[in-house]
Write an enzyme that holds these catalytic residues in place. Sequence first.
Site, PDB file in Angstrom:
ATOM      1  N   ASP A   1      -1.597 -11.567   5.771  1.00 56.48           N
ATOM      2  CA  ASP A   1      -2.657 -12.045   6.492  1.00 56.48           C
ATOM      3  C   ASP A   1      -3.941 -11.993   6.228  1.00 56.48           C
ATOM      4  O   ASP A   1      -4.686 -13.115   6.163  1.00 56.48           O
ATOM      5  CB  ASP A   1      -2.407 -11.446   8.037  1.00 56.48           C
TER       6      ASP A   1
ATOM      7  N   ASP B   1      -5.258  -2.816  -2.169  1.00 58.11           N
ATOM      8  CA  ASP B   1      -6.541  -2.724  -2.400  1.00 58.11           C
ATOM      9  C   ASP B   1      -7.057  -3.632  -3.947  1.00 58.11           C
ATOM     10  O   ASP B   1      -7.915  -4.157  -3.876  1.00 58.11           O
ATOM     11  CB  ASP B   1      -7.388  -1.385  -2.442  1.00 58.11           C
TER      12      ASP B   1
ATOM     13  N   LYS C   1       0.889  -1.041  -0.016  1.00 56.71           N
ATOM     14  CA  LYS C   1      -0.032  -0.013   0.014  1.00 56.71           C
ATOM     15  C   LYS C   1       0.789   1.160  -0.015  1.00 56.71           C
ATOM     16  O   LYS C   1       0.638   2.078   0.783  1.00 56.71           O
ATOM     17  CB  LYS C   1      -1.035  -0.062   1.311  1.00 56.71           C
TER      18      LYS C   1
END
Length: 414
Positions: free
Chosen positions: A305, A281, A227
């Site tokens: 995760d 995302d 990100k």
Amino acid sequence: MAKYKHIEVPKNGKAITVKKKKLKIPNNPIIPVIEGDGIGRDIMKATRRVVDAAVKKAYKGRKRIVWMDIFAGERANELYGEWMPQETFDAIKQYKVALKGPLTTPIGGGFRSLNVTLRQVLNLYACVRPVSWFKGVGSPVVHPEKLNVVIYRENTEDVYAGIEWKKGSKDAKKVIAWLNKSMKTNIRTDSGIGVKPISVTGTKRLVRKAIQFAIDKKRSSVTFVHKGNIMKYTEGAFRDWGYQVAIAEFRNKIVTEDELWSKYKGKMPKGKILIKDRIADSMFQQVLTRPDEYDVLATPNLNGDYLSDACAAQTGGLGMAPGANIGDYIGLFEATHGTAPKYADKDVINPGSLILSAAMMLEYLGWGKAAELIEKGIQKTITKKTVTYDLHRQMKGAKKIGTSQYATNIINNM
Ligand code: NAP
């Protein structure tokens, strides 16, 4: 040999050792095993039976696993009065390869995750989670067969480093005051604070393992999932350092996505591995919409995760999601899921994730023939439509069976 308080070292097994930077595996390796809390009790029994049967069938008695119980979580608390005794760490360090059931972690307070502690203390820096589909398993997506990824998740840092301070605590106030004053930030005084360290060291050793795996197993690409558009100096740096390792250490074996277009007109040269990156995302929709464009995924801790559970959901859920925590010469193999307490001791839960984790362990030992038998046994059991409740609810015309019966069927179907 170290003396242990509650661990009984079996006399009929030998320790795995390291010689010339390689694991030396005897024919009767002692494998420490943490049964785990909750459903750990159900799935570990089933797993040990399946592994023993697969090894026996593959090697006709020439090789065998010698299990050694070691303790963590509730069982350790009963025995030692502590949740994670030092001798558990010592035994894994000494015997090198271990199998582990899930352990409970309290949310929002209480002790720190025992799972995270184990990974950090033993420096098991790569969490490896393969996700692929077994034919016949029900899925919420139309083409589950298109997803076949191996997630390499950094396992020791990021927001999992455990550096956080409770809202209103002396330390939180101190940190906030310092940041607001010296760094000119504007943090609300009623905030809890967490720190997200991502290092060159942690990133490079993880990415190195992911690329080496892709080369060894002839996979097609490695994608860094980050990100970095928002967290530039942690996740963005993860991406940059990832490309640095790829170019500095694997130059002849890889092509970056930029080079694919600037040098090769979009046509991938034979025998090379494509190195690319995606923002996290976007990656979550890519694994749904274009799963076959992805192969090995290298991620910081938190992204990995989330992503591994999301991918597992496409291929049968957490009952089919194996994993391994790997460092330099130590491997701790465990399922992706937790202790699912509502199913504990009921003989209903799917032992598939732990059984497949054990198959990864056999592969790690170089006992690939036994690992293959396990996969074959699982595939045939699913094809015959005799499955545990989780797969049953996603499959038409299947027969629901319990944990121990499922393990027996896998053994009979090898
Ligand atoms: P969980 O134990 O993974 O269970 C969540 C749900 O996932 C279950 O209710 C079940 O869904 C499904 N599931 C999990 N394992 C399954 C299996 N073997 N077969 C079929 N379905 C399975 O997650 P949680 O309830 O959030 O966590 C419980 C405890 O485990 C917490 O203390 C947590 O910290 C800990 N935990 C430990 C580890 C670890 O040891 N590495 C990892 C994750 C969580 P359905 O009810 O829909 O069937």
